[in-house]
Design an enzyme around this catalytic site. Structure first.
Site, PDB file in Angstrom:
ATOM      1  N   TYR A  66       0.719  -1.089   0.069  1.00 55.11           N
ATOM      2  CA  TYR A  66      -0.076   0.058   0.098  1.00 55.11           C
ATOM      3  C   TYR A  66       0.896   1.234   0.030  1.00 55.11           C
ATOM      4  O   TYR A  66       0.525   2.187  -0.670  1.00 55.11           O
ATOM      5  CB  TYR A  66      -1.040  -0.046   1.203  1.00 55.11           C
ATOM      6  CG  TYR A  66      -2.226  -0.834   0.798  1.00 55.11           C
ATOM      7  CD1 TYR A  66      -3.200  -0.008  -0.020  1.00 55.11           C
ATOM      8  CD2 TYR A  66      -2.550  -2.224   1.255  1.00 55.11           C
ATOM      9  CE1 TYR A  66      -4.388  -0.659  -0.068  1.00 55.11           C
ATOM     10  CE2 TYR A  66      -3.515  -2.757   0.578  1.00 55.11           C
ATOM     11  CZ  TYR A  66      -4.475  -2.002   0.009  1.00 55.11           C
ATOM     12  OH  TYR A  66      -5.725  -2.802  -0.577  1.00 55.11           O
ATOM     13  N   HIS A 118     -15.344   1.158  -2.783  1.00 58.97           N
ATOM     14  CA  HIS A 118     -14.330   0.300  -2.378  1.00 58.97           C
ATOM     15  C   HIS A 118     -13.298   0.923  -1.297  1.00 58.97           C
ATOM     16  O   HIS A 118     -12.131   0.605  -1.149  1.00 58.97           O
ATOM     17  CB  HIS A 118     -13.443  -0.170  -3.484  1.00 58.97           C
ATOM     18  CG  HIS A 118     -14.227  -1.185  -4.483  1.00 58.97           C
ATOM     19  ND1 HIS A 118     -13.560  -1.765  -5.496  1.00 58.97           N
ATOM     20  CD2 HIS A 118     -15.537  -1.596  -4.414  1.00 58.97           C
ATOM     21  CE1 HIS A 118     -14.663  -2.708  -6.174  1.00 58.97           C
ATOM     22  NE2 HIS A 118     -15.793  -2.567  -5.372  1.00 58.97           N
ATOM     23  N   CYS A 129      -9.759   0.966  17.952  1.00 59.90           N
ATOM     24  CA  CYS A 129     -10.929   1.589  18.538  1.00 59.90           C
ATOM     25  C   CYS A 129     -11.912   1.534  17.203  1.00 59.90           C
ATOM     26  O   CYS A 129     -13.065   2.190  17.290  1.00 59.90           O
ATOM     27  CB  CYS A 129     -10.693   2.885  18.960  1.00 59.90           C
ATOM     28  SG  CYS A 129      -9.903   3.976  17.590  1.00 59.90           S
ATOM     29  N   THR A 187     -15.015   0.533 -16.460  1.00 59.16           N
ATOM     30  CA  THR A 187     -15.344  -0.581 -15.417  1.00 59.16           C
ATOM     31  C   THR A 187     -15.546  -1.795 -16.197  1.00 59.16           C
ATOM     32  O   THR A 187     -15.939  -1.948 -17.376  1.00 59.16           O
ATOM     33  CB  THR A 187     -16.213  -0.446 -14.343  1.00 59.16           C
ATOM     34  OG1 THR A 187     -16.692  -1.467 -13.684  1.00 59.16           O
ATOM     35  CG2 THR A 187     -17.762   0.105 -15.259  1.00 59.16           C
TER      36      THR A 187
HETATM   37  P1  NAD Z   1     -11.565  -3.293 -13.880  1.00 55.95           P
HETATM   38  O1  NAD Z   1     -11.259  -4.767 -14.184  1.00 55.95           O
HETATM   39  O2  NAD Z   1     -12.697  -2.907 -12.972  1.00 55.95           O
HETATM   40  O3  NAD Z   1     -11.414  -2.467 -15.214  1.00 55.95           O
HETATM   41  C1  NAD Z   1     -10.759  -2.071 -15.840  1.00 55.95           C
HETATM   42  C2  NAD Z   1     -11.749  -1.468 -17.042  1.00 55.95           C
HETATM   43  O4  NAD Z   1     -11.260  -0.279 -17.682  1.00 55.95           O
HETATM   44  C3  NAD Z   1     -11.527  -2.614 -18.241  1.00 55.95           C
HETATM   45  O5  NAD Z   1     -12.797  -2.940 -18.646  1.00 55.95           O
HETATM   46  C4  NAD Z   1     -10.543  -1.939 -19.520  1.00 55.95           C
HETATM   47  O6  NAD Z   1     -11.307  -2.265 -20.758  1.00 55.95           O
HETATM   48  C5  NAD Z   1     -11.073  -0.488 -19.306  1.00 55.95           C
HETATM   49  N1  NAD Z   1     -10.016   0.663 -19.733  1.00 55.95           N
HETATM   50  C6  NAD Z   1      -9.071   0.455 -19.608  1.00 55.95           C
HETATM   51  N2  NAD Z   1      -8.250   1.708 -20.054  1.00 55.95           N
HETATM   52  C7  NAD Z   1      -9.535   2.606 -20.421  1.00 55.95           C
HETATM   53  C8  NAD Z   1      -9.687   3.959 -20.692  1.00 55.95           C
HETATM   54  N3  NAD Z   1      -8.614   4.963 -20.945  1.00 55.95           N
HETATM   55  N4  NAD Z   1     -11.027   4.383 -20.712  1.00 55.95           N
HETATM   56  C9  NAD Z   1     -12.032   3.784 -20.202  1.00 55.95           C
HETATM   57  N5  NAD Z   1     -11.826   2.509 -20.057  1.00 55.95           N
HETATM   58  C10 NAD Z   1     -10.600   1.925 -19.875  1.00 55.95           C
HETATM   59  O7  NAD Z   1     -10.184  -2.729 -13.105  1.00 55.95           O
HETATM   60  P2  NAD Z   1      -9.043  -3.541 -12.548  1.00 55.95           P
HETATM   61  O8  NAD Z   1      -7.532  -3.008 -12.773  1.00 55.95           O
HETATM   62  O9  NAD Z   1      -8.863  -5.145 -12.678  1.00 55.95           O
HETATM   63  O10 NAD Z   1      -9.262  -3.199 -10.605  1.00 55.95           O
HETATM   64  C11 NAD Z   1     -10.369  -4.113  -9.980  1.00 55.95           C
HETATM   65  C12 NAD Z   1     -10.665  -3.288  -8.644  1.00 55.95           C
HETATM   66  O11 NAD Z   1      -9.459  -3.188  -8.257  1.00 55.95           O
HETATM   67  C13 NAD Z   1     -11.213  -1.920  -9.014  1.00 55.95           C
HETATM   68  O12 NAD Z   1     -12.593  -1.841  -8.893  1.00 55.95           O
HETATM   69  C14 NAD Z   1     -10.550  -1.197  -7.458  1.00 55.95           C
HETATM   70  O13 NAD Z   1     -11.201  -1.334  -6.409  1.00 55.95           O
HETATM   71  C15 NAD Z   1      -9.285  -1.755  -7.417  1.00 55.95           C
HETATM   72  N6  NAD Z   1      -8.156  -0.709  -8.278  1.00 55.95           N
HETATM   73  C16 NAD Z   1      -8.553   0.485  -8.080  1.00 55.95           C
HETATM   74  C17 NAD Z   1      -7.584   1.336  -8.816  1.00 55.95           C
HETATM   75  C18 NAD Z   1      -7.780   2.694  -8.577  1.00 55.95           C
HETATM   76  O14 NAD Z   1      -8.032   3.239  -7.439  1.00 55.95           O
HETATM   77  N7  NAD Z   1      -7.552   3.455  -9.809  1.00 55.95           N
HETATM   78  C19 NAD Z   1      -6.550   0.980  -9.791  1.00 55.95           C
HETATM   79  C20 NAD Z   1      -6.517  -0.639  -9.784  1.00 55.95           C
HETATM   80  C21 NAD Z   1      -7.324  -1.511  -9.106  1.00 55.95           C
HETATM   81 ZN    ZN Z   2      -7.512   3.427  17.636  1.00 53.27          ZN
END
Ligand code: NAD
Ligand code: ZN
Length: 238
Positions: A66, A118, A129, A187
């Site tokens: 993280y 999320h 706490c 997404t």
């Molecule tokens: P995900 O699978 O939910 O989706 C990524 C989607 O974005 C895909 O469908 C892809 O085709 C699309 N995509 C890629 N580039 C794009 C663009 N430029 N414009 C529009 N669409 C585009 O994502 P993941 O990486 O597998 O992550 C799953 C979970 O992990 C997330 O829901 C989140 O909780 C966490 N995560 C968060 C972040 C963040 O906060 N930025 C990053 C990575 C992972």
């Molecule tokens: Zn505490």
């Protein structure tokens, strides 16, 4: 299926638009997706790190990951997709933004009514706490401790296999039921129950617009599918 011009008109006449965003919306800012470079961190996969079991086993390792993600995201700026959604909210005060992203970029861009389903990488919660607080340190002390009770802090995010916070989920369902237009951007639409929000909106009469370079399991129920990048297509949609 409708094209961008009809989608634009529907959005223009909308009274209660809602957007659902995922990691794709932050991709053009340079936030790594779990399927990209993050998945290669010390050859460990997010699925092996972002779990309650991983934290019980080795909290220092999980905090190192993280901490690494925080350091990357700290220097990253919102992109045109984030700013387009800020503009949409300015035009429609009833607008709600439901996001699966934990990077805080929607708020940084200026969106106000954001439902962070999320959680946030910039928040911690205390195992002692139960308190939740903002912490923007990057790098962060490993393992961080609660200023109030000295307890171990954990990232305030939803991990693999965990349920979504009920209050937030209720707000997301409510916004979806009240939407007359829903934009699903960046997404993959595979994680439930979030992936069911567009069909809930549709049943309640909403017009659905998908913005994603790739088709998703949600594509079939969309009224308009805009194939391309969110940072390029969302500003044009407005
Ligand atoms: P995900 O699978 O939910 O989706 C990524 C989607 O974005 C895909 O469908 C892809 O085709 C699309 N995509 C890629 N580039 C794009 C663009 N430029 N414009 C529009 N669409 C585009 O994502 P993941 O990486 O597998 O992550 C799953 C979970 O992990 C997330 O829901 C989140 O909780 C966490 N995560 C968060 C972040 C963040 O906060 N930025 C990053 C990575 C992972
Ligand atoms: Zn505490």
């Amino acid at each position: 299926m409708d094209g961008i011009e009809i989608a634009r008109q529907r959005l223009r006449s909308s009274r209660s638009p809602v957007a659902l965003t995922g990691a794709g919306v932050s991709a053009e800012s340079g936030v790594p997706t779990f399927r990209g470079v993050e998945g290669l961190w010390k050859t460990l996969k997010p699925e092996d790190l972002a779990t309650p079991e991983a934290f019980d086993r080795d909290p220092a390792l999980v905090w190192e990951w993280y901490g690494w993600r925080r350091s990357i995201i700290a220097s990253i700026r919102p992109n045109a997709a984030h700013y387009a959604l800020v503009e949409l909210e300015k035009r429609n005060p009833a607008f709600a933004l439901i996001t699966q992203n934990v990077d805080g970029l929607h708020s940084l861009a200026g969106s106000r009514n954001v439902i962070e389903l999320h959680g946030s990488i910039w928040r911690t919660k205390c195992l002692g706490c139960g308190g939740s607080s903002e912490d923007r340190n990057a790098p962060i002390r490993i393992i961080p401790r609660c200023a109030l009770c000295g307890g171990v802090l954990m990232p305030d995010v939803v991990w693999f296999g965990e349920a979504l916070p009920e209050g937030l989920l209720d707000r997301a369902f409510e916004a979806s039921e009240g939407a007359d237009v829903m934009i699903a951007a960046g997404t993959s639409g595979v994680v439930q129950p979030t992936a069911s929000l567009p069909s809930i909106a549709k049943k309640a009469g909403a017009y659905l617009i998908e913005v994603n370079p790739e088709p998703t399991p949600l594509s079939g129920i969309m009224d308009a599918r805009l194939a391309g990048k969110a940072g390029e297509l969302l500003p044009g949609l407005l």
